[in-house]
Design a protein around this motif. Structure first.
Motif, PDB file in Angstrom:
ATOM      1  N   ILE A  30      49.127  97.336 -39.577  1.00  0.00           N
ATOM      2  CA  ILE A  30      50.338  97.767 -38.855  1.00  0.00           C
ATOM      3  C   ILE A  30      50.425  97.077 -37.490  1.00  0.00           C
ATOM      4  O   ILE A  30      51.471  96.555 -37.098  1.00  0.00           O
ATOM      5  CB  ILE A  30      50.353  99.306 -38.674  1.00  0.00           C
ATOM      6  N   GLY A  31      49.301  97.066 -36.776  1.00  0.00           N
ATOM      7  CA  GLY A  31      49.291  96.464 -35.437  1.00  0.00           C
ATOM      8  C   GLY A  31      49.653  94.982 -35.477  1.00  0.00           C
ATOM      9  O   GLY A  31      50.473  94.498 -34.679  1.00  0.00           O
ATOM     10  N   THR A  32      49.056  94.277 -36.423  1.00  0.00           N
ATOM     11  CA  THR A  32      49.336  92.837 -36.541  1.00  0.00           C
ATOM     12  C   THR A  32      50.810  92.598 -36.866  1.00  0.00           C
ATOM     13  O   THR A  32      51.453  91.718 -36.298  1.00  0.00           O
ATOM     14  CB  THR A  32      48.458  92.215 -37.652  1.00  0.00           C
ATOM     15  N   PHE A  33      51.333  93.432 -37.772  1.00  0.00           N
ATOM     16  CA  PHE A  33      52.735  93.295 -38.153  1.00  0.00           C
ATOM     17  C   PHE A  33      53.654  93.533 -36.942  1.00  0.00           C
ATOM     18  O   PHE A  33      54.609  92.785 -36.719  1.00  0.00           O
ATOM     19  CB  PHE A  33      53.043  94.292 -39.276  1.00  0.00           C
ATOM     20  N   LEU A  34      53.333  94.566 -36.161  1.00  0.00           N
ATOM     21  CA  LEU A  34      54.144  94.858 -34.962  1.00  0.00           C
ATOM     22  C   LEU A  34      54.156  93.659 -34.007  1.00  0.00           C
ATOM     23  O   LEU A  34      55.198  93.301 -33.456  1.00  0.00           O
ATOM     24  CB  LEU A  34      53.573  96.073 -34.225  1.00  0.00           C
ATOM     25  N   LEU A  35      53.020  93.055 -33.816  1.00  0.00           N
ATOM     26  CA  LEU A  35      52.947  91.904 -32.906  1.00  0.00           C
ATOM     27  C   LEU A  35      53.681  90.710 -33.492  1.00  0.00           C
ATOM     28  O   LEU A  35      54.423  90.008 -32.801  1.00  0.00           O
ATOM     29  CB  LEU A  35      51.492  91.527 -32.618  1.00  0.00           C
ATOM     30  N   TRP A  36      53.487  90.494 -34.786  1.00  0.00           N
ATOM     31  CA  TRP A  36      54.113  89.333 -35.427  1.00  0.00           C
ATOM     32  C   TRP A  36      55.642  89.435 -35.362  1.00  0.00           C
ATOM     33  O   TRP A  36      56.337  88.442 -35.186  1.00  0.00           O
ATOM     34  CB  TRP A  36      53.641  89.247 -36.887  1.00  0.00           C
TER      35      TRP A  36
END
Lengths: 490, 331
Positions: free
Chosen positions: B200-206
């Motif tokens: 989730i965190g990576t997706f939010l940043l991406w």
């Protein structure tokens, strides 16, 4: 269309911009002027929603600024703030491409052909295409500024807000940038609001100007209504003078320094003149404000040397300017400080006299040859060939002449000259009537711009009287000498 | 071939090599063929699937999380020295973990997950407090305010940790080894627990890669370019702290990965965040897998805490960036 109504705002609870209202139409360019700290940049920040507004509103096309979603607003309005330093370095291309951000949507937004075309055009317009793949770090301040202007242009917005866009730019790039922006306004109907430091640039490029003083509107109108001596002096607290732009009907401002160098300014007397077989030379230790119809350095300017050169009657006048310039240079006269005239008369016959008045004094020099005498009222009846000017009149005033006084001095001197020709019964040989002058007379008015202020120089004034008398007397004397030299009988 | 294409190919190849080395080298040499050879020797299979594989995956995930959140925080804060730690998020996570050990907290149905979950709660809590405080100080939540607030919280939370360590008796060793960071003996359960948050965190940043590009030029500029700054900033902060929180939770405090990897990535492949984020993710994984490999082999059979290795590499890089920025007269 951009409408700002009663806008007030600033930092936290300190109001910097107060009750500002104005509208800018499609294709119009509005310049915001004002001294340092007058709230120019703050106004732009409050307008673009960066800073807190405490009162009033900003409308774009009838819709309140805050009612636009971020991306929609960025499509309508591009803002170029002042340049700031940054820690990371994008390439020029990446930076300009960011301008397309509001036009992209979705998780996997793709780069369209239109995006590419707009970015390329913006880079081309700002002349930065060749830096495309260079890092922003490696560019100069001026080049970076142009990159950010290109970024704002790439947004393709109808409204462009600029904060001192010509910062860091040399004059060539100032011109290029403002030409480009102005062309956008004219061709694409883009509305531009720009903060300017430079009053002259603002006046030159903007349709209307807004002058801020302590966050409030002091003046709003066309350049000629805002760039006025008293207004600018008052708001900026600096002594200035306004003058017309040579090509555009836009007033320009010049600073008047309040620095007084200690120099010994001797008044002009007959001792400043030197006459030999070829030349009448006037030389002064300092520059005089000069208006003339001379061959070299005509028009208005500041000069310290005046030369009246005798040439042969057969002198070929086709290349007169080049030949005369070479002559002056060869004789050690400075190209930029010398006014040069020509005559066919023996320079030894020049009449030079001084007339004192309560304003100061006038020194007059006349060389007169009346071989080409012309009755100006009948000149249209006969064809005349260009010839060397034969009545040259110099009027040098110890005093401070106003702009209009220069013109009045020319009128007064011309009338006196004509009267002298009448008195001497000089005839236009082609019409048989009394001549008013010769075909190529020249006049020079110079003033030391020190001493008494002389607002007018018509015949009713003291100086006008001295000029009238002096020119009349000197011209008569010169004509008489000429007649004797030529062996004419009067 | 463009610079970024080369970047992706190089990074992926490096990652594959790192995983291969990480899986096969150790106190017991395990051939990589164990991966597909079902009928391999039982002990090797056990070591491979129960110890090496989760360890390498966890190291990779932690490295990737720290690196990508570092890259995001640096862009957001326009500060090349920013790291997940600057905002105090990791200190918060540490406090959560140390407190769990110190008070011997044990929530029945959380069981062995008590420690990681509390450290994530600590991370989130700290982040919220930092943002709240920054907002109180300055409504527009300027970058400087946020960084200063992060430093204040880091210092305070650091002292809380020191206090707890000072008051601890026989638990001291456990806390210190946890603080120094390690990915050893964590097992698959830790991966399971961290993975959803990391995704989730990576997706939010991406999702915010382009916004981060705009924010590099400052919040004002980003706003003018059409970025919804407040919303995007919140998304990035939440994504970043989820990543940091879960990384700290499963591996302790491993410093400098979030600083070194994005910096190297930018240096080699340019600073466009559309590529810096994914490339940092991949390279962060490779770096931590290799660091872990070094930490457990360099003075074998003794194992060094992985944080020592990353700090050994990271501190000089930190010094170098700091020196360069100062010379440049930048931030």
């Amino acid at each position: 269309m951009l409408k700002v109504e009663n806008l007030s705002g600033g930092y936290d609870h300190q109001l910097i911009v107060k009750n500002v209202s104005f509208q800018v139409g499609k294709g119009e360019m509005l310049g915001i002027l004002g001294p340092n700290g007058s709230g120019k940049s703050t106004l732009l920040k409050v307008m673009s929603g960066i800073l807190h507004k405490s009162n009033g509103f900003v409308q774009i096309d009838g819709k309140l600024l805050e009612d636009y979603p971020s991306k929609e607003l960025a499509k309508k309005m591009a803002v170029l703030p002042q340049l700031h330093s940054h820690a990371f370095s994008h390439t020029v291309r990446e930076t300009v491409s960011l301008g397309r951000y509001p036009h992209q949507s979705g998780w996997f937004s793709t780069w369209s052909e239109e995006d590419e075309a707009v970015v390329q055009e913006a880079m081309l317009q700002m002349g930065i295409s060749r830096y495309e793949h260079q890092s922003l770090d490696l560019l100069s301040g001026g080049e970076q500024q142009r990159v950010f202007v290109a970024q704002a242009l790439a947004q393709n917005a109808q409204i462009l807000l600029l904060d001192e866009p010509t910062n860091h730019l040399d004059i060539a790039h100032q011109k290029q940038l403002l030409d480009t922006i102005k062309t956008q306004a004219i061709e694409k109907g883009i509305t531009i609001v720009s903060v300017f430091h430079d009053i002259n640039l603002a006046s030159l490029y903007c349709d209307r100007l807004l002058l801020l003083e302590k966050g409030e509107i002091k003046a709003l109108g066309e350049p000629h209504e805002v760039v006025r001596k008293n207004l600018i002096e008052n708001v900026y607290n600096a002594r200035v003078s306004t003058s017309p732009h040579p090509e555009q009907p836009k007033p320009q401002v010049t600073i008047l320094p309040d620095v007084h160098e200690k120099k010994d300014y001797q008044p002009i007397t007959l001792k400043n003149f030197r006459v030999d077989d070829e030349l009448v030379v006037f030389q002064s230790a300092y520059q005089l404000r000069t208006w003339s119809s001379a061959v070299i350095n005509p028009g208005s300017g500041w000069y310290r040397t005046f030369v009246n050169r005798r040439v042969d009657a057969l002198y070929n006048i086709d290349n007169v300017q080049i030949e005369m310039q070479e002559f002056l240079t060869n004789h050690g006269f400075s190209e930029t400080e010398t006014v040069g005239m020509m005559t066919a008369v023996y320079t030894k016959d020049a009449v030079i006299r001084e007339y004192a008045g309560d304003f100061g004094s006038v020194v007059i020099m006349v060389t007169a040859g009346v071989g080409n005498a012309v009755d100006v009222s009948r000149a249209h009846e006969v064809e005349a060939f260009p010839a060397i000017g034969t009545i040259n009149t110099w009027i040098i005033v110890n005093g401070e002449l106003a702009e209009e006084a220069f013109l009045q001095a020319v009128i007064t001197a011309t009338e006196a000259k004509t009267k002298a020709l009448t008195a001497e019964s000089v005839i236009d040989p082609r019409t048989g009537t009394i001549a008013t002058g010769t075909s190529t007379d020249s006049v020079l008015i110079a003033a030391t711009q020190m001493g008494e202020q002389i607002p007018y120089a018509g015949p009713i004034t003291e100086i006008g009287k001295k000029i009238g008398l002096g020119v009349y007397e000197c011209t008569i004397e010169a004509i008489k000498t000429y007649k004797i030299a030529k062996g004419w009988n009067s | 071939m463009s610079k970024t294409t080369i970047g992706y190919i190089l990074s992926v190849v490096t990652l594959i090599v790192a995983i291969w080395l990480g899986l096969s080298i150790g106190s017991v040499k395990v051939p990589i063929s164990t991966l597909w050879n079902i009928g391999a020797d039982g002990i090797a299979t056990n070591i491979f699937w129960k110890i090496r594989m989760p360890r390498v995956i966890l190291a990779g995930l932690v490295g990737a999380s720290l690196a990508i959140s570092g890259a995001a925080f640096q862009a957001l804060l326009k500060n090349p020295l920013a790291d997940p730690y600057t905002l105090g998020v990791s200190s918060g996570a540490s406090v959560g973990a140390v407190a769990t050990l110190f008070f011997s907290i044990s929530v029945p149905f959380l069981g062995m997950y008590t420690l990681p979950i509390f450290s994530m709660i600590g991370a989130f809590g700290t982040m919220l407090l930092v943002i709240l405080f920054a907002k109180l100080v300055d409504r527009s939540m300027k970058m400087e305010t946020l960084i200063l607030t992060g430093i204040i919280f880091s210092s305070f939370l650091g002292s809380v940790i020191s206090l707890m360590i000072a008051l601890t008796g026989e638990e001291l060793r456990q806390i210190i080894s946890w603080l120094l960071g390690s990915v050893s003996m964590r097992g698959w359960s830790y991966i399971q627990m961290a993975l959803p948050f990391i995704i989730i965190g990576t997706f939010l940043l991406w999702l915010n890669r382009r916004e981060l590009n705009a924010m590099l030029f400052g919040e004002e500029r980003a706003k003018h370019l059409g970025v919804d700054v407040k919303k995007r900033k919140m998304m990035i902060l939440i994504g970043g702290s989820m990543l940091t929180g879960s990384a700290v939770a499963v591996s302790g405090t491993i410093g400098f990965v979030g600083l070194v990897v994005p910096h190297m990535t930018r240096l080699l492949f340019g600073s466009d965040n559309r590529h810096v984020l994914p490339l940092s993710f991949i390279n962060g994984a490779s770096l931590l897998i290799i660091c872990d490999l070094v930490s457990r082999t360099i003075i074998a059979p003794t194992e060094l805490p992985i944080g020592i290795i990353t700090a050994f590499i990271g501190a000089p890089v930190f010094a170098f960036i700091f020196f360069k920025q100062r010379k440049k007269g930048g931030v």
